[in-house]
Write a protein that holds these residues in place. Structure first.
Motif, PDB file in Angstrom:
ATOM      1  N   ASP A   1     -34.811  30.086 -16.522  1.00  0.00           N
ATOM      2  CA  ASP A   1     -35.751  30.490 -17.561  1.00  0.00           C
ATOM      3  C   ASP A   1     -36.589  29.338 -18.095  1.00  0.00           C
ATOM      4  O   ASP A   1     -37.241  29.470 -19.117  1.00  0.00           O
ATOM      5  CB  ASP A   1     -34.995  31.133 -18.732  1.00  0.00           C
ATOM      6  N   ARG A   2     -36.614  28.184 -17.409  1.00  0.00           N
ATOM      7  CA  ARG A   2     -37.363  27.040 -17.932  1.00  0.00           C
ATOM      8  C   ARG A   2     -38.867  27.287 -17.872  1.00  0.00           C
ATOM      9  O   ARG A   2     -39.595  27.000 -18.805  1.00  0.00           O
ATOM     10  CB  ARG A   2     -36.985  25.776 -17.166  1.00  0.00           C
ATOM     11  N   GLY A   3     -39.356  27.753 -16.732  1.00  0.00           N
ATOM     12  CA  GLY A   3     -40.766  28.106 -16.657  1.00  0.00           C
ATOM     13  C   GLY A   3     -41.723  26.984 -16.349  1.00  0.00           C
ATOM     14  O   GLY A   3     -42.902  27.048 -16.718  1.00  0.00           O
ATOM     15  N   ALA A   4     -41.256  25.933 -15.675  1.00  0.00           N
ATOM     16  CA  ALA A   4     -42.171  24.851 -15.281  1.00  0.00           C
ATOM     17  C   ALA A   4     -43.206  25.379 -14.293  1.00  0.00           C
ATOM     18  O   ALA A   4     -42.904  26.231 -13.449  1.00  0.00           O
ATOM     19  CB  ALA A   4     -41.389  23.696 -14.668  1.00  0.00           C
ATOM     20  N   LEU A   5     -44.414  24.867 -14.388  1.00  0.00           N
ATOM     21  CA  LEU A   5     -45.533  25.366 -13.586  1.00  0.00           C
ATOM     22  C   LEU A   5     -46.230  24.248 -12.820  1.00  0.00           C
ATOM     23  O   LEU A   5     -46.269  23.092 -13.268  1.00  0.00           O
ATOM     24  CB  LEU A   5     -46.591  26.009 -14.489  1.00  0.00           C
ATOM     25  N   LEU A   6     -46.804  24.635 -11.673  1.00  0.00           N
ATOM     26  CA  LEU A   6     -47.928  23.893 -11.113  1.00  0.00           C
ATOM     27  C   LEU A   6     -49.159  24.644 -11.595  1.00  0.00           C
ATOM     28  O   LEU A   6     -49.499  25.715 -11.092  1.00  0.00           O
ATOM     29  CB  LEU A   6     -47.864  23.866  -9.588  1.00  0.00           C
ATOM     30  N   ALA A   7     -49.815  24.091 -12.623  1.00  0.00           N
ATOM     31  CA  ALA A   7     -50.885  24.818 -13.313  1.00  0.00           C
ATOM     32  C   ALA A   7     -52.238  24.537 -12.680  1.00  0.00           C
ATOM     33  O   ALA A   7     -52.543  23.407 -12.288  1.00  0.00           O
ATOM     34  CB  ALA A   7     -50.909  24.429 -14.790  1.00  0.00           C
ATOM     35  N   ILE A   8     -53.051  25.616 -12.614  1.00  0.00           N
ATOM     36  CA  ILE A   8     -54.430  25.497 -12.126  1.00  0.00           C
ATOM     37  C   ILE A   8     -55.433  25.922 -13.192  1.00  0.00           C
ATOM     38  O   ILE A   8     -56.640  25.694 -13.041  1.00  0.00           O
ATOM     39  CB  ILE A   8     -54.645  26.327 -10.849  1.00  0.00           C
ATOM     40  N   GLY A   9     -54.932  26.552 -14.260  1.00  0.00           N
ATOM     41  CA  GLY A   9     -55.815  27.045 -15.314  1.00  0.00           C
ATOM     42  C   GLY A   9     -55.279  26.723 -16.691  1.00  0.00           C
ATOM     43  O   GLY A   9     -54.081  26.487 -16.876  1.00  0.00           O
ATOM     44  N   MET A  10     -56.185  26.751 -17.654  1.00  0.00           N
ATOM     45  CA  MET A  10     -55.839  26.387 -19.027  1.00  0.00           C
ATOM     46  C   MET A  10     -56.701  27.223 -19.968  1.00  0.00           C
ATOM     47  O   MET A  10     -57.939  27.137 -19.938  1.00  0.00           O
ATOM     48  CB  MET A  10     -56.100  24.887 -19.222  1.00  0.00           C
ATOM     49  N   ASN A  11     -56.059  28.066 -20.741  1.00  0.00           N
ATOM     50  CA  ASN A  11     -56.769  28.941 -21.680  1.00  0.00           C
ATOM     51  C   ASN A  11     -57.840  29.785 -20.992  1.00  0.00           C
ATOM     52  O   ASN A  11     -58.956  29.942 -21.495  1.00  0.00           O
ATOM     53  CB  ASN A  11     -57.375  28.131 -22.828  1.00  0.00           C
ATOM     54  N   GLY A  12     -57.482  30.320 -19.825  1.00  0.00           N
ATOM     55  CA  GLY A  12     -58.385  31.235 -19.127  1.00  0.00           C
ATOM     56  C   GLY A  12     -59.477  30.574 -18.325  1.00  0.00           C
ATOM     57  O   GLY A  12     -60.307  31.274 -17.731  1.00  0.00           O
ATOM     58  N   ARG A  13     -59.490  29.243 -18.278  1.00  0.00           N
ATOM     59  CA  ARG A  13     -60.482  28.517 -17.501  1.00  0.00           C
ATOM     60  C   ARG A  13     -59.776  27.590 -16.513  1.00  0.00           C
ATOM     61  O   ARG A  13     -58.609  27.244 -16.705  1.00  0.00           O
ATOM     62  CB  ARG A  13     -61.383  27.674 -18.419  1.00  0.00           C
ATOM     63  N   PRO A  14     -60.459  27.169 -15.433  1.00  0.00           N
ATOM     64  CA  PRO A  14     -59.851  26.156 -14.568  1.00  0.00           C
ATOM     65  C   PRO A  14     -59.526  24.905 -15.385  1.00  0.00           C
ATOM     66  O   PRO A  14     -60.187  24.610 -16.384  1.00  0.00           O
ATOM     67  CB  PRO A  14     -60.943  25.871 -13.528  1.00  0.00           C
ATOM     68  N   LEU A  15     -58.510  24.192 -14.968  1.00  0.00           N
ATOM     69  CA  LEU A  15     -58.164  22.960 -15.670  1.00  0.00           C
ATOM     70  C   LEU A  15     -59.382  22.052 -15.805  1.00  0.00           C
ATOM     71  O   LEU A  15     -60.142  21.862 -14.847  1.00  0.00           O
ATOM     72  CB  LEU A  15     -57.101  22.184 -14.880  1.00  0.00           C
ATOM     73  N   PRO A  16     -59.600  21.462 -16.970  1.00  0.00           N
ATOM     74  CA  PRO A  16     -60.619  20.409 -17.068  1.00  0.00           C
ATOM     75  C   PRO A  16     -60.194  19.208 -16.220  1.00  0.00           C
ATOM     76  O   PRO A  16     -58.994  18.973 -15.999  1.00  0.00           O
ATOM     77  CB  PRO A  16     -60.617  20.051 -18.561  1.00  0.00           C
ATOM     78  N   ALA A  17     -61.167  18.441 -15.749  1.00  0.00           N
ATOM     79  CA  ALA A  17     -60.845  17.257 -14.953  1.00  0.00           C
ATOM     80  C   ALA A  17     -59.939  16.317 -15.727  1.00  0.00           C
ATOM     81  O   ALA A  17     -59.001  15.729 -15.167  1.00  0.00           O
ATOM     82  CB  ALA A  17     -62.138  16.536 -14.548  1.00  0.00           C
ATOM     83  N   GLU A  18     -60.174  16.189 -17.038  1.00  0.00           N
ATOM     84  CA  GLU A  18     -59.376  15.270 -17.856  1.00  0.00           C
ATOM     85  C   GLU A  18     -57.927  15.720 -17.995  1.00  0.00           C
ATOM     86  O   GLU A  18     -57.057  14.912 -18.345  1.00  0.00           O
ATOM     87  CB  GLU A  18     -59.990  15.141 -19.252  1.00  0.00           C
ATOM     88  N   HIS A  19     -57.672  16.981 -17.732  1.00  0.00           N
ATOM     89  CA  HIS A  19     -56.319  17.509 -17.869  1.00  0.00           C
ATOM     90  C   HIS A  19     -55.684  17.866 -16.528  1.00  0.00           C
ATOM     91  O   HIS A  19     -54.721  18.626 -16.483  1.00  0.00           O
ATOM     92  CB  HIS A  19     -56.321  18.711 -18.817  1.00  0.00           C
ATOM     93  N   GLY A  20     -56.227  17.282 -15.439  1.00  0.00           N
ATOM     94  CA  GLY A  20     -55.510  17.350 -14.180  1.00  0.00           C
ATOM     95  C   GLY A  20     -56.090  18.175 -13.064  1.00  0.00           C
ATOM     96  O   GLY A  20     -55.403  18.399 -12.065  1.00  0.00           O
ATOM     97  N   PHE A  21     -57.319  18.685 -13.183  1.00  0.00           N
ATOM     98  CA  PHE A  21     -57.880  19.518 -12.115  1.00  0.00           C
ATOM     99  C   PHE A  21     -57.820  18.768 -10.788  1.00  0.00           C
ATOM    100  O   PHE A  21     -58.125  17.579 -10.728  1.00  0.00           O
ATOM    101  CB  PHE A  21     -59.342  19.880 -12.434  1.00  0.00           C
ATOM    102  N   PRO A  22     -57.415  19.460  -9.723  1.00  0.00           N
ATOM    103  CA  PRO A  22     -57.234  20.904  -9.612  1.00  0.00           C
ATOM    104  C   PRO A  22     -55.838  21.427  -9.968  1.00  0.00           C
ATOM    105  O   PRO A  22     -55.686  22.599 -10.267  1.00  0.00           O
ATOM    106  CB  PRO A  22     -57.532  21.172  -8.137  1.00  0.00           C
ATOM    107  N   VAL A  23     -54.810  20.557  -9.920  1.00  0.00           N
ATOM    108  CA  VAL A  23     -53.442  21.035 -10.159  1.00  0.00           C
ATOM    109  C   VAL A  23     -52.681  19.988 -10.967  1.00  0.00           C
ATOM    110  O   VAL A  23     -52.764  18.788 -10.671  1.00  0.00           O
ATOM    111  CB  VAL A  23     -52.685  21.299  -8.834  1.00  0.00           C
ATOM    112  N   ARG A  24     -51.953  20.446 -11.948  1.00  0.00           N
ATOM    113  CA  ARG A  24     -51.075  19.577 -12.721  1.00  0.00           C
ATOM    114  C   ARG A  24     -49.720  20.249 -12.897  1.00  0.00           C
ATOM    115  O   ARG A  24     -49.572  21.459 -12.697  1.00  0.00           O
ATOM    116  CB  ARG A  24     -51.660  19.263 -14.096  1.00  0.00           C
ATOM    117  N   MET A  25     -48.776  19.477 -13.340  1.00  0.00           N
ATOM    118  CA  MET A  25     -47.430  19.978 -13.616  1.00  0.00           C
ATOM    119  C   MET A  25     -47.273  20.132 -15.124  1.00  0.00           C
ATOM    120  O   MET A  25     -47.788  19.331 -15.906  1.00  0.00           O
ATOM    121  CB  MET A  25     -46.423  18.954 -13.073  1.00  0.00           C
TER     122      MET A  25
END
Length: 510
Positions: A335-359
């Motif tokens: 139930d931890r829920g760690a992600l490889l995230a591609i989006g943030m608040n309904g938008r693709p990740l900003p470059a400053e926050h790890g686009f294209p993929v962050r953990m």
């Protein structure tokens, strides 16, 4: 006959222009080859890597997210000063300035050579920088001596002045061209291709009404992307396209995985609303934010790879060479829920926050569970691999500590007499906030009203009202999490594993 001697102002100008020529040419060459190979940026990255934990903490505490800009300005001032000094020491002969050019060039080459994310061809950038600086300084020095030897004949003065202007202009244009070339990767276009994928994700738990007390001075429940805190070691933001991205999962696994971005988004996508906190956050600090991330469940990928017995760490690497170590026991919790995230608040990740993929790992500080621009994940052990910040004295496991802060009133604010509203924020990611207590002037603790809870992985806002007499007052708060732990009053520094203590603010009722 006395050896001609260049006037001090001209000598200082020659030294300064030599430095500018070196930086401009190096930045242009790096723009063609690899933006991170710019000598100024490479030396800046090396300086960040060599910074002790206590100094890094001081920089973040003092300058916040502008710490890298301050470092860049400081480096520019130091280089300008060295150039001027070298010029003044070279009024009769160019040896001092030439030695500076060689020394700075060697420093730039060493910084590029030791960067884990740069190849051998990147050494061409500091080499170009060295020869440009050396050539510009030597040429200008010779022209200035000609002017002195001929008692300042008009043609010699004109040649020196025109040469100085040309080198200054060339340095500026080279630097600008290098900056533009370094941004030639069209991140925005790549983000546009990712945006249509995001609505396919299974939706996060709906945010309930009353999840914040923004009207009373707390943050909004979701932090806008532009306001989300950013603390990392990236001197320049990596610019990657989703189309070129690949993640390698290897090490102590049954089967190695190589996942392209297309492969990633063809897997089940989920949304999860998560509050993130930086270990550098002081008591009451601003480095805590909440967003709804879209991505792929990391546990599922690890299970697909097959984690071998004995492994206890996932060592992840960013595209710029930064490394992170996350406890596998946490990542493998159902139930931890760690992600490889591609989006943030309904938008693709900003470059400053790890686009294209962050953990993103709920409940862990970012330095152990939130690798941006992730490109490699090795299943290993803590004994076999020491990540970036662990080598610099920070704690190995990095669980987020239960904390709370006062958001309203502002410190030293003047508040009208009458009913005084006090409001703030509390967080205990992956455990959940149970209660928040507030007191004024060391009086009895009162239980605050909590906002509606979204999930245990997100922050909660609180508010309380007091009737206070005119004069100065101090408000304090403390949170208790669902495990029954109440945050301690004992102050601890952010190093090695996060700050502790009660937050307080002084204000005046008028």
């Amino acid at each position: 006959m006395d050896t001609p001697r260049i006037p001090a102002p001209a000598a200082a100008l020659i030294g300064l222009l030599g430095v500018l020529a070196a930086l401009g040419a190096g930045h242009l060459a790096a723009g063609v080859l690899e933006p991170g190979a710019s000598p100024l940026l490479a030396v800046g990255n090396a300086a960040i890597d060599a910074t002790p934990a206590v100094v890094k903490d001081f920089a973040v505490r003092t300058f916040g997210t502008a710490d890298k800009l301050v470092l860049l300005i400081g480096m520019a001032v130091v280089l300008a000063g060295l150039g001027v000094l070298a010029g003044l020491l070279s009024r009769r002969a160019p040896r001092a300035g030439q030695a500076l050019a060689v020394g700075l060039g060697a420093l730039g080459m060493l910084a590029v050579y030791t960067r884990p994310d740069l190849g051998q061809f990147a050494l061409l950038a500091p080499a170009v920088s060295l020869f440009a600086g050396l050539g510009a300084f030597t040429w200008l020095h010779g022209r200035a001596l000609d002017v002195r030897a001929t008692d300042g004949l008009a043609q010699d003065r004109r040649r020196f002045l025109l040469g100085s202007v040309a080198i200054a202009a060339g340095a500026g244009l080279s630097g600008l061209a290098g900056q533009l070339l370094g941004r030639r990767v069209d991140v925005a276009a790549s983000q546009d291709t990712v945006a249509p994928v995001l609505p396919r994700a299974a939706k996060a738990t709906p945010i309930p009404p009353g999840a914040d007390f923004a009207a009373d001075g707390t943050p909004t429940f979701l932090t806008p992307n532009a306001d989300f805190y950013r603390i990392d070691t990236a001197f320049s933001v990596p610019r990657l396209r989703a189309e070129d991205w690949e993640l390698r999962i290897h090490g102590m696994v049954e089967r190695e995985l190589r996942i392209s971005f297309a492969d990633l988004v063809n897997r089940p996508l989920v949304e999860r609303t998560i509050t993130m906190t930086c270990v550098s956050n002081e008591v009451g600090g601003p480095y805590v934010s909440t967003a709804t991330f879209t991505g792929v469940d990391l546990r599922a990928l690890l299970l697909e790879a097959g984690v071998k017995t004995g492994a206890d760490q996932l060592a992840t690497t960013s595209s710029d060479g930064w490394t992170c170590g996350t406890p596998l026991s946490v990542l493998l919790e159902p139930d931890r829920g760690a992600l490889l995230a591609i989006g943030m608040n309904g938008r693709p990740l900003p470059a400053e926050h790890g686009f294209p993929v962050r953990m993103v790992t709920p409940g862990l500080y970012g330095y152990v569970g939130a690798t941006k621009w992730i490109v490699e994940a090795e299943v290993t052990t803590f004994a076999d691999f020491e990540p970036y910040w662990i080598r610099r004295g920070w704690g190995r496991l990095g669980p987020v500590k239960t904390q709370s802060r006062v958001d309203r009133p502002n410190g030293f604010a003047k508040v009208p007499a009458g009913r005084v509203v006090v409001a703030g924020t509390a967080w205990a990611q992956h455990t959940g906030v149970s209660t928040v207590e507030v007191r004024v002037d060391g009086g009895p603790w009162r239980t605050a009203t909590l906002s509606a809870e979204s999930t245990v992985d997100t922050w909660r806002m609180w508010r309380a009202e007091f009737d206070l007499a005119p004069g100065g007052h101090t408000v304090e708060c403390r949170a208790t999490d669902r495990s029954g732990y109440t945050q301690t009053a004992q102050r601890a520094d952010v190093v090695p594993d996060g700050a502790t203590g009660w937050h307080s603010k002084f204000f005046t009722v008028t």
